[in-house]
Design a protein around this motif. Structure first.
Motif, PDB file in Angstrom:
ATOM      1  N   HIS A 133       0.864  -1.185   0.000  1.00  0.00           N
ATOM      2  CA  HIS A 133       0.000   0.000   0.000  1.00  0.00           C
ATOM      3  C   HIS A 133       0.894   1.225   0.000  1.00  0.00           C
ATOM      4  CE1 HIS A 133      -3.412  -2.597   0.945  1.00  0.00           C
ATOM      5  NE2 HIS A 133      -2.670  -3.138   1.884  1.00  0.00           N
ATOM      6  N   GLY A 134       0.620   2.149  -0.913  1.00  0.00           N
ATOM      7  CA  GLY A 134       1.456   3.316  -1.077  1.00  0.00           C
ATOM      8  C   GLY A 134       2.552   3.066  -2.104  1.00  0.00           C
ATOM      9  N   SER A 188       5.069   7.776  -0.188  1.00  0.00           N
ATOM     10  CA  SER A 188       5.140   7.219   1.166  1.00  0.00           C
ATOM     11  C   SER A 188       6.467   7.482   1.861  1.00  0.00           C
ATOM     12  CB  SER A 188       4.907   5.700   1.120  1.00  0.00           C
ATOM     13  OG  SER A 188       3.640   5.398   0.581  1.00  0.00           O
ATOM     14  N   GLU A 224       3.839  -5.578   6.061  1.00  0.00           N
ATOM     15  CA  GLU A 224       2.519  -6.175   6.278  1.00  0.00           C
ATOM     16  C   GLU A 224       2.470  -6.925   7.606  1.00  0.00           C
ATOM     17  OE1 GLU A 224       0.541  -7.385   2.114  1.00  0.00           O
ATOM     18  OE2 GLU A 224       2.497  -8.331   2.456  1.00  0.00           O
ATOM     19  N   ARG A 243      -4.823  -5.675  10.173  1.00  0.00           N
ATOM     20  CA  ARG A 243      -5.041  -5.533   8.731  1.00  0.00           C
ATOM     21  C   ARG A 243      -3.790  -4.922   8.115  1.00  0.00           C
ATOM     22  NH1 ARG A 243      -7.273  -1.034  11.112  1.00  0.00           N
ATOM     23  NH2 ARG A 243      -6.946   0.961  10.024  1.00  0.00           N
ATOM     24  N   THR A 244      -3.702  -4.929   6.786  1.00  0.00           N
ATOM     25  CA  THR A 244      -2.477  -4.450   6.145  1.00  0.00           C
ATOM     26  C   THR A 244      -2.576  -3.005   5.659  1.00  0.00           C
ATOM     27  OG1 THR A 244      -3.168  -5.333   3.988  1.00  0.00           O
ATOM     28  CG2 THR A 244      -1.853  -6.777   5.416  1.00  0.00           C
ATOM     29  N   ASN A 245      -3.749  -2.564   5.277  1.00  0.00           N
ATOM     30  CA  ASN A 245      -3.866  -1.179   4.796  1.00  0.00           C
ATOM     31  C   ASN A 245      -4.033  -0.251   5.989  1.00  0.00           C
ATOM     32  OD1 ASN A 245      -4.197   1.180   3.417  1.00  0.00           O
ATOM     33  ND2 ASN A 245      -5.957   0.514   2.198  1.00  0.00           N
ATOM     34  N   ILE A 286      -2.342   2.870   6.276  1.00  0.00           N
ATOM     35  CA  ILE A 286      -1.851   4.214   5.973  1.00  0.00           C
ATOM     36  C   ILE A 286      -2.718   5.233   6.708  1.00  0.00           C
ATOM     37  CG2 ILE A 286      -1.574   5.941   4.149  1.00  0.00           C
ATOM     38  CD1 ILE A 286      -0.793   3.725   2.262  1.00  0.00           C
ATOM     39  N   VAL A 303       3.041   0.804   3.361  1.00  0.00           N
ATOM     40  CA  VAL A 303       3.149  -0.575   3.843  1.00  0.00           C
ATOM     41  C   VAL A 303       3.903  -1.399   2.805  1.00  0.00           C
ATOM     42  CG1 VAL A 303       1.919  -2.636   4.610  1.00  0.00           C
ATOM     43  CG2 VAL A 303       0.975  -0.365   5.103  1.00  0.00           C
ATOM     44  N   LYS A 334       5.399  -4.990   1.295  1.00  0.00           N
ATOM     45  CA  LYS A 334       5.159  -6.430   1.323  1.00  0.00           C
ATOM     46  C   LYS A 334       6.232  -7.086   2.184  1.00  0.00           C
ATOM     47  CE  LYS A 334       2.906  -6.766  -3.188  1.00  0.00           C
ATOM     48  NZ  LYS A 334       2.947  -7.369  -4.558  1.00  0.00           N
TER      49      LYS A 334
END
Length: 835
Positions: A134-135, A140, A151, A160-162, A164, A185, A187
């Motif tokens: 994410h980003g 970022s 993550e 959760r992973t998102n 931001i 975020v 990987k």
């Protein structure tokens, strides 16, 4: 025709059950060993090679070689070295980045955890093109206070992973806890990387005070400096440019003159300081040689260990192949008529050879199936020993499957080529006329030579195993100069003003005997070095050049808690009130006064042969004058494999990072719980970090224990395979000499005489194997022991080799004796009827 070869091969494998079982088992063990080592080697050698442009990325390592000092090696570099790279190596370098890693406390609500935060320049993603979940790197990670997490960490704190826009409380990037917003975020990174990144924070130089030795320095090595080479530029070109800069343009030219005085005359900077660049793909396996006493971002691999165990696994496989060759040629008499009949019916020598090669390859592929199954079974234990999480997924890994098939084919050809050539040369007329095969003396000698090789290899492995275990035991039980029993180490890096109240409450616990602070506990020596100058003359009246000492900061009672008594003078004591160092203002011209305790090695560097002669002398350290109040024996603050450093011990509370807790309780669970309660009351915002010193000291020798366990496993496998081959060979030898044994019994020989005769026949190659193996094993292990400043005495090789030699003979006697006794006990009538 090929189908006929396979059918015939299968029938012969079934017909010769014992022969086939011995070979399949031995080859399975050899192939399993190779498979396990191959998984390990592939994982270790694949580090960071998944990164984009990894061939162009490198890191600078630093080495200081000062006069009369052990070399100081580290994979880190000075904070301003990136400045030099950008200014002076523009033609060679595209971009670069500095990394600093700190352990900080991260809070989310009521939850608090210790996390490793990596601070990096804004150019980080220009060097390491890590994938974002994410980003992206443009939005970022483009300005100060940007925080990028993985993550895994996002799931840990938020589920959760998102994440931001979410915030985490971090203590302490600056002087106070701060809320930092997550801007991207990543990987999750593969296991095969030396980058230990869960939290990536945009590096702000303003967070570091000028002169604190982190960023604004050319000599203090606290950062990891990476750079990306321009297209078409070789690392050697960059290395050459930096060496020219060091000797001709760097600030280190004047610094070396100031530090070294006359010793710098006629010398170049590179005689004292070297910058060693290493490619990213080589860091995991080869950075260890540049690391010295200090570690890397993640535990380092060992190229030499991989090479050693690759050779060991190959030896086990070769021993198994030798079994096949020996047993095949020994059974030649059983297949001589078959070969003769095939040739009479029109088969060529090549066709006969292919038939026997087909049998060997078929046998190896059957062994391969067992090897894969065995590897799956032992893989969890293997992972536990080597500290990895290797997986064997052949059908999801075509390259590994193809490689195994190729290895099995090569092994089949290698094991079967000699028996095939030997058996296919039999002449039909001679065989059918004599009703037997005539074995040449050269073939028997060849078998003896192969048996000698088998046992020599096994003996070398056993000697190596015993030496490694002996050195590990010696290292862990050696006198390190202090008492480490009943000690706990508590991390106190962010306790603030609660230090003394924490100490008092810990002392109030009935199980706690003493609490004393220090900059680090034993095993945590970070190689802090500084220049000390003796203001007076030595005991001979000579002026002494400035010297570099490794230094530590200890609280009152530290040496007493560790039962270190002074050789001369006294230790730090509150009764005197003059021992402690006090900070000096930046603009002050005052000279600070404090005390210092030295070890024996340090006073010898200052020119004193007797500890008492150094007492009362004064050392200059920056703007402080330190009076030598005591001399202690040399103590091993780190593993004994790092040797002794000339060390200075001071009392500076601002440098305290750990509490050393001495306890008397046997109820460890209750003790740990009580300490944790005290911690939560005094430092509620920081999770406790508490370790037993005994476990920390044992962890220093984990590499040696892993090496010993692997050597033990492979040497046992090698001995087992060699003994199986010897058992099969002795069975066929005894079978061939059945009539001879019967005649000997008729002539009056008893069972003991016959057993002794056959055992002597197989004892000769084993004794010769010992004679050949001992010099090789002694040379190899003596070379390995050279890495340890303190090691077992070389005379231990004599009893070890003699003991292993006796053991190998006993194993051979037991292996052969059973077969010999079984035949020797038979009635001569049955033996003389034997066909």
């Amino acid at each position: 025709m090929f189908k006929n070869y396979l059918i015939t091969a299968w029938r012969n494998i079934i017909k010769n059950g014992i022969f086939s079982a011995i070979n399949i088992f031995g080859l399975s063990v050899g192939l399993m060993s190779c498979l396990l080592i191959m998984l390990f080697v592939r994982a270790e050698s694949g580090y960071d090679k998944w990164l984009t442009d990894y061939e162009r990325v490198a890191r600078i390592h630093t080495a200081f070689t000062m006069p009369n000092q052990p070399p100081f090696l580290t994979v880190r570099s000075a904070g301003r070295m990136m400045e030099a790279i950008r200014d002076y190596a523009q033609n060679e370098v595209e971009t670069g980045v500095r990394l600093i890693q700190w352990n900080l406390t991260v809070r989310k609500g009521e939850d608090a955890f210790d996390e490793a935060m990596t601070m990096a320049d804004g150019s980080f993603f220009d060097v390491f093109d890590l994938p974002f979940a994410h980003g992206d790197k443009e939005t970022s990670y483009s300005q100060p206070l940007n925080l990028v997490v993985t993550e895994e960490l996002a799931l840990k704190y938020f589920g959760r992973t998102n994440v931001i826009g979410e915030t985490l409380t971090v203590c302490c990037v600056g002087p106070e806890p701060a809320e930092v917003a997550i801007t991207g975020v990543l990987k999750d990174l593969p296991d095969e990387t030396h980058l230990n990144i869960n939290m990536l924070f945009y590096l702000q130089p303003a967070l570091f005070q000028p002169g604190n030795g982190v960023l604004d320095t050319w000599t203090s090595v606290n950062v990891y400096t990476y750079f990306k080479l321009n297209q078409g530029i070789e690392l050697a070109q960059f290395q050459e440019r930096m060496e020219y800069w060091l000797n001709n343009e760097s600030p280190l030219i004047e610094m070396s003159k100031q530090f070294l005085g006359d010793k710098a005359d006629g010398k170049q900077v590179t005689d004292f300081v070297s910058l060693n660049a290493m490619k990213l793909g080589d860091l995991h396996l080869h950075a260890k040689k540049d690391a010295g006493n200090m570690g890397d971002l993640t535990p380092m691999g060992d190229a030499e260990m991989i090479q050693t165990f690759t050779v060991v696994a190959m030896l086990v496989l070769i021993i198994a192949c030798i079994n096949f060759m020996n047993l095949s040629t020994a059974k030649a008499s059983k297949r001589a008529k078959e070969v003769a009949m095939r040739k009479v019916l029109g088969a060529s020598r090549g066709q006969v050879a292919i038939q026997f090669l087909s049998e060997a390859i078929t046998l190896v592929f059957i062994a391969l199936l067992f090897a894969v199954a065995a590897a799956e079974l032992v893989l969890p234990f293997y992972n536990e020993v080597i500290g990895k999480d290797l997986q064997l997924q052949l059908f999801d890994d075509p390259s590994l499957l193809l490689l195994l098939i190729m290895i099995a084919t090569v092994v089949g050809i290698g094991a079967g080529i000699y028996p095939a050539m030997y058996l296919s040369r039999f002449l039909p007329g001679h065989i059918l006329k004599a009703s037997k095969s005539s074995e040449s003396g050269s073939t028997a000698k060849m078998r003896s030579a192969l048996v000698i090789f088998q046992f020599a290899a096994s003996i070398i492995l056993v000697v190596a195993t015993i030496v490694v275990y002996a050195q590990t035991i010696y290292s862990t039980s050696a006198d390190v100069g202090f008492k480490s029993d009943n000690k706990l180490v508590l991390n106190i890096r962010s306790t603030g003003d609660n230090l003394q109240s924490l100490k008092q409450e810990l002392l109030n616990l009935p199980e706690v005997k003493s609490v004393t602070f220090s900059s680090e506990a034993p095993t945590q020596d970070n190689e802090n070095n500084n220049q000390f100058t003796l203001l007076e003359t030595d005991e001979s009246g000579n002026k002494v050049e400035p010297v570099f000492f490794n230094y530590h900061n200890m609280d009152y009672g530290f040496f007493e808690a560790y039962q270190v008594a002074p050789l001369a003078g006294r230790l730090f004591s509150e009764d005197y009130g003059t021992d402690q160092m006090t900070p000096l203002a930046e603009d002050s011209t005052e000279i600070g006064q404090a005390s210092v305790v030295l070890n024996e090695t340090a006073i010898k560097k200052l020119g004193f042969t007797e500890p008492k002669n150094a007492i009362g002398k004064t050392l200059a350290l920056g703007r402080h004058h330190l009076t030598i109040i005591g001399v202690i024996p040399d103590i091993h603050f780190r593993s004994i494999k790092f040797g002794i450093r000339a060390s200075a011990y001071m009392l500076n509370p601002s440098r305290f990072r750990v509490a050393n807790i001495e306890f008397t309780s046997n109820n460890l669970a209750n003790l740990m719980s009580s300490i944790e309660q005290v911690w939560k009351q005094n430092v509620p915002l920081q999770p406790i970090s508490l370790q037993f010193l005994s476990e920390m000291m044992a962890a220093q020798y984990q590499d040696e224990r892993t090496t010993a366990q692997l050597f033990l496993s492979f040497s046992l496998l090698a001995i087992l395979v060699a003994c199986l081959g010897l058992y099969g060979l002795s069975a066929f030898t005894v079978e061939r000499r059945t009539k001879e044994i019967g005649i000997r019994k008729v002539m009056g020989a008893n069972v003991r005489d016959i057993v002794r005769l056959l055992m002597w026949q197989f004892s000769k190659p084993v004794m010769l194997a010992n004679i050949l193996a001992w010099p090789i094993a002694i040379y190899a292990m003596a070379s390995w022991l050279e890495a340890f400043p303190y090691r077992i005495d070389s005379w231990w090789f004599i009893p070890i080799c003699l003991g292993v030699g006796q053991l190998s003979l006993i194993i051979a006697w037991v292996t052969v004796g059973g077969n010999a006794a079984r035949v020797a006990r038979k009635n001569p009538v049955h033996s003389l009827r034997y066909e």
